[in-house]
Design a protein around this motif. Structure first.
Motif, PDB file in Angstrom:
ATOM      1  N   VAL A  99       2.999  -8.897   2.470  1.00 39.37           N
ATOM      2  CA  VAL A  99       3.855  -7.838   2.081  1.00 39.37           C
ATOM      3  C   VAL A  99       4.225  -7.132   0.579  1.00 39.37           C
ATOM      4  O   VAL A  99       3.910  -6.241   0.269  1.00 39.37           O
ATOM      5  CB  VAL A  99       5.072  -8.194   2.585  1.00 39.37           C
ATOM      6  N   GLU A 100       4.115  -8.351  -0.433  1.00 46.25           N
ATOM      7  CA  GLU A 100       4.259  -7.601  -1.844  1.00 46.25           C
ATOM      8  C   GLU A 100       3.398  -7.052  -1.904  1.00 46.25           C
ATOM      9  O   GLU A 100       3.451  -6.125  -3.087  1.00 46.25           O
ATOM     10  CB  GLU A 100       4.630  -9.296  -2.030  1.00 46.25           C
ATOM     11  N   ARG A 152       3.122   1.045  -4.550  1.00 51.69           N
ATOM     12  CA  ARG A 152       3.143   1.660  -5.541  1.00 51.69           C
ATOM     13  C   ARG A 152       2.505   2.168  -6.791  1.00 51.69           C
ATOM     14  O   ARG A 152       3.365   3.037  -6.856  1.00 51.69           O
ATOM     15  CB  ARG A 152       4.383   0.367  -6.186  1.00 51.69           C
ATOM     16  N   ASN A 166       7.537  -6.159   7.842  1.00 52.44           N
ATOM     17  CA  ASN A 166       7.566  -8.130   7.539  1.00 52.44           C
ATOM     18  C   ASN A 166       7.290  -8.655   8.932  1.00 52.44           C
ATOM     19  O   ASN A 166       8.118  -8.755   9.459  1.00 52.44           O
ATOM     20  CB  ASN A 166       8.368  -8.346   6.964  1.00 52.44           C
ATOM     21  N   ARG A 201       0.939  -5.335  -0.381  1.00 56.45           N
ATOM     22  CA  ARG A 201       0.642  -4.593   0.459  1.00 56.45           C
ATOM     23  C   ARG A 201       1.706  -3.302  -0.185  1.00 56.45           C
ATOM     24  O   ARG A 201       1.670  -1.700  -0.922  1.00 56.45           O
ATOM     25  CB  ARG A 201       1.611  -4.557   1.736  1.00 56.45           C
ATOM     26  N   CYS A 202       3.762  -3.635  -1.002  1.00 62.30           N
ATOM     27  CA  CYS A 202       3.898  -3.038  -1.254  1.00 62.30           C
ATOM     28  C   CYS A 202       3.373  -2.501  -2.759  1.00 62.30           C
ATOM     29  O   CYS A 202       3.496  -1.008  -2.992  1.00 62.30           O
ATOM     30  CB  CYS A 202       5.519  -3.608  -1.094  1.00 62.30           C
ATOM     31  N   GLU A 203       3.020  -3.503  -3.448  1.00 59.97           N
ATOM     32  CA  GLU A 203       2.523  -2.951  -4.558  1.00 59.97           C
ATOM     33  C   GLU A 203       1.454  -1.498  -4.829  1.00 59.97           C
ATOM     34  O   GLU A 203       2.152  -1.015  -5.591  1.00 59.97           O
ATOM     35  CB  GLU A 203       1.907  -4.714  -5.460  1.00 59.97           C
ATOM     36  N   VAL A 207       9.105   2.680  -2.318  1.00 59.07           N
ATOM     37  CA  VAL A 207       7.997   1.682  -0.881  1.00 59.07           C
ATOM     38  C   VAL A 207       9.528   0.616  -0.690  1.00 59.07           C
ATOM     39  O   VAL A 207      10.452   0.506  -2.221  1.00 59.07           O
ATOM     40  CB  VAL A 207       7.331   0.908  -1.882  1.00 59.07           C
ATOM     41  N   ALA A 208       9.421   0.755   0.668  1.00 55.10           N
ATOM     42  CA  ALA A 208      10.447  -1.486   0.270  1.00 55.10           C
ATOM     43  C   ALA A 208      10.324  -1.252   1.781  1.00 55.10           C
ATOM     44  O   ALA A 208       8.816  -1.046   2.541  1.00 55.10           O
ATOM     45  CB  ALA A 208      11.702  -0.135   1.084  1.00 55.10           C
ATOM     46  N   SER A 209       9.799  -3.207   1.458  1.00 54.32           N
ATOM     47  CA  SER A 209       9.792  -3.375   2.780  1.00 54.32           C
ATOM     48  C   SER A 209      11.043  -3.853   3.640  1.00 54.32           C
ATOM     49  O   SER A 209      12.481  -3.960   3.236  1.00 54.32           O
ATOM     50  CB  SER A 209       9.426  -5.394   2.252  1.00 54.32           C
ATOM     51  N   SER A 239       7.990   2.286   4.328  1.00 55.18           N
ATOM     52  CA  SER A 239       8.446   1.427   4.558  1.00 55.18           C
ATOM     53  C   SER A 239       7.879   0.098   5.433  1.00 55.18           C
ATOM     54  O   SER A 239       7.672   0.462   6.427  1.00 55.18           O
ATOM     55  CB  SER A 239      10.148   1.391   5.877  1.00 55.18           C
ATOM     56  N   VAL A 240       7.596  -1.345   4.473  1.00 57.65           N
ATOM     57  CA  VAL A 240       6.443  -2.270   5.243  1.00 57.65           C
ATOM     58  C   VAL A 240       6.934  -3.438   5.810  1.00 57.65           C
ATOM     59  O   VAL A 240       8.129  -2.982   5.268  1.00 57.65           O
ATOM     60  CB  VAL A 240       5.748  -2.667   3.938  1.00 57.65           C
TER      61      VAL A 240
END
Ligand code: ADP
Ligand code: MG
Length: 164
Positions: free
Chosen positions: A47-48, A55, A37, A50-52, A70-72, A34-35
Motif C-alpha cells: 500500500v505504501e 503521489r 488495504n 502504491r501511495c508513493e 492520496v490516502a490509504s 484512496s488506496v
C-alpha cells in the motif's frame, strides 16, 4: 465544497485510472485517491509503494483547479468516504462486465451512506481494456505495456522484477 474519493486497489496505477481522474477533475474541488488495504489480496506493490507512486505522478495531472491527494484505507469504502467528508465516490466503468459488480457496490454503499452518491466515468476508449491485473500478467510474461501505464510505474515494475 465538492469532495470525492476515488477508491481502488491501484496495484498498480494505470493510464486507465489516470483517465478517470482527469475526467473527474472539472467536477470536484477535491479528490482523494484512496488506496484500499485489502489483506485478502496478494499485491505486487505494498500500500505504501502504491501511495508513493501515485503521489509522484499527481503533479503531472495539473489538477485543473481540483486538489488531488492520496490516502490509504481499510474497511468499508462508504465509511471511509464519510470519514473524509466526501459527498461522492468516483468509479470507472470499462465494459458491461464491470457494470454488474459496480452496480452492486454502488447500491450497497448507498444503503450504508445514503447521502453519498457514486459517480461513474466511462473509460477512455484507448484504456477500455486496461486493468492492473492484465498489465501485471503481460509485463510478467515479457510483453510491452508502454502507453498503458505511467513510465514511473513501469520503472518500478522493472525494478521489482529485474530478471523478467
Ligand atoms: N482502464 C480503466 N478505465 C476506466 N476505469 C478503470 C480502468 N481501470 C480501472 N478502472 C476503475 O477504477 C476503479 C478502481 O479499480 P481497481 O484499482 O481495479 O480497484 P478495485 O479493486 O476496487 O476494482 C474501478 O472502478 C475500476 O472499474
Ligand atoms: Mg478492479
Amino acid at each position: 465544497m465538492r469532495k470525492a474519493i476515488f477508491p481502488g486497489s491501484f496495484d498498480p496505477l494505470t493510464n486507465g485510472h489516470l483517465d478517470v481522474i482527469r475526467r473527474s477533475l472539472p467536477l470536484f474541488d477535491e479528490i482523494v485517491i484512496s488506496v484500499l488495504n485489502n489483506p485478502d489480496k496478494a499485491p505486487m506493490f505494498s500500500v505504501e509503494e502504491r501511495c508513493e507512486m501515485i503521489r509522484e505522478i499527481i503533479p503531472s495531472l495539473g489538477g485543473n483547479g481540483c486538489e488531488i491527494s492520496v490516502a490509504s484505507f481499510s474497511g468499508l469504502t462508504a465509511h471511509f468516504a464519510r470519514e473524509m467528508e466526501a459527498t461522492a465516490i468516483v468509479r470507472g466503468i470499462r465494459a458491461v462486465s464491470d457494470y454488474e459488480y459496480e452496480l452492486r457496490m454502488a447500491l450497497m454503499n448507498r444503503k450504508l451512506e445514503p447521502e453519498i452518491e457514486t459517480v461513474f466515468f466511462m473509460a477512455g476508449e484507448p484504456f477500455s481494456y486496461v486493468s492492473s491485473t492484465l498489465m501485471k500478467q503481460v509485463f510478467l510474461l515479457g510483453g510491452r505495456v508502454d502507453g498503458l501505464i505511467p513510465e514511473l510505474v513501469e520503472a518500478k515494475m522493472r525494478a521489482k522484477l529485474p530478471d523478467r
